[in-house]
Design a protein around this motif. Structure first.
Motif, short mmCIF file in Angstrom:
data_model
loop_
_atom_site.label_atom_id
_atom_site.label_comp_id
_atom_site.label_asym_id
_atom_site.label_seq_id
_atom_site.Cartn_x
_atom_site.Cartn_y
_atom_site.Cartn_z
N GLU A 1 0.84 -1.21 0.00
CA GLU A 1 0.00 0.00 0.00
C GLU A 1 0.88 1.25 0.00
O GLU A 1 0.60 2.22 -0.72
N ARG A 2 1.94 1.23 0.81
CA ARG A 2 2.84 2.40 0.83
C ARG A 2 3.51 2.59 -0.53
O ARG A 2 3.62 3.71 -1.01
N HIS A 3 3.91 1.49 -1.16
CA HIS A 3 4.56 1.61 -2.47
C HIS A 3 3.61 2.17 -3.51
O HIS A 3 4.02 2.94 -4.37
N TYR A 4 2.35 1.80 -3.43
CA TYR A 4 1.36 2.36 -4.35
C TYR A 4 1.33 3.89 -4.17
O TYR A 4 1.32 4.64 -5.14
N SER A 5 1.37 4.32 -2.91
CA SER A 5 1.33 5.77 -2.66
C SER A 5 2.62 6.46 -3.07
O SER A 5 2.63 7.66 -3.34
N TYR A 6 3.73 5.75 -3.16
CA TYR A 6 4.98 6.35 -3.67
C TYR A 6 4.95 6.48 -5.19
O TYR A 6 5.88 7.02 -5.79
N GLY A 7 3.91 5.92 -5.83
CA GLY A 7 3.82 5.97 -7.29
C GLY A 7 4.43 4.76 -7.98
O GLY A 7 4.62 4.76 -9.20
#
Ligand code: HEM
Length: 133
Positions: free
Chosen positions: A77-83
């Motif tokens: 989920e965090r990686h998704y938010s990093y783009g």
């Protein structure tokens, strides 16, 4: 996942983990320049140690037979938010395996390569699934 082979190979690079991590990111950015922009505002020294800490935690978790799914879901989920996009994962996997091969030479056996390729496949599948809207 083959915990023993992951552990054996990881332990061979662990004493030089800062150098390993730096070579990994150098290789990633040189081979796949499209990944560079994602790290534009990143403190790379911190990033290098967090990559190695996470790899160590995953290897230890696999060895203990832990369910890594909740951890990987949050990481995904965090990686998704990093783009980070799904197509970035194989690039990171390729750079990681190439860094191991470069670092360890013939000590990085074909069985170890398979173990990391499989582990990376499982890890990235769970991270990608977590990032899907
Ligand atoms: C096995 C797969 C991966 C693992 C274990 C991993 C691990 C990590 C860890 C531990 C962090 C620190 C921040 C956090 O925990 O959220 C992080 C941040 C980051 N990762 Fe990954 N990562 C993986 C795949 C990728 C991929 C495929 C990309 C895209 C090229 C990527 C790009 C980034 C970026 C841009 C950050 C944010 C840096 C910042 O804070 O500025 N990661 N990663």
């Amino acid at each position: 996942m083959n915990a023993l082979l992951l552990k054996e190979s990881f332990e061979m690079v662990a004493p030089q983990k800062e150098i390993f991590a730096r070579q990994f990111y150098d290789r990633l950015f040189t081979t796949f320049p499209q990944t560079r922009a994602l790290f534009a505002r990143t403190d790379m020294r911190r990033q290098e140690s967090s990559l190695m800490a996470t790899l160590a935690a995953v290897v230890a978790g696999v060895e203990r037979g832990e369910n890594l799914e909740p951890v990987l879901r949050k990481l995904g989920e965090r990686h998704y938010s990093y783009g980070v996009q799904p197509e970035h994962y194989p690039l990171v996997g390729q750079a990681l395996l190439a860094t191991f091969a470069d670092f360890l030479g013939p000590r990085f056996t074909p069985a170890m390569q398979d173990a990391w390729a499989q582990a990376f496949e499982v890890i990235s599948a769970q991270m990608i699934a977590a990032g899907e809207p």
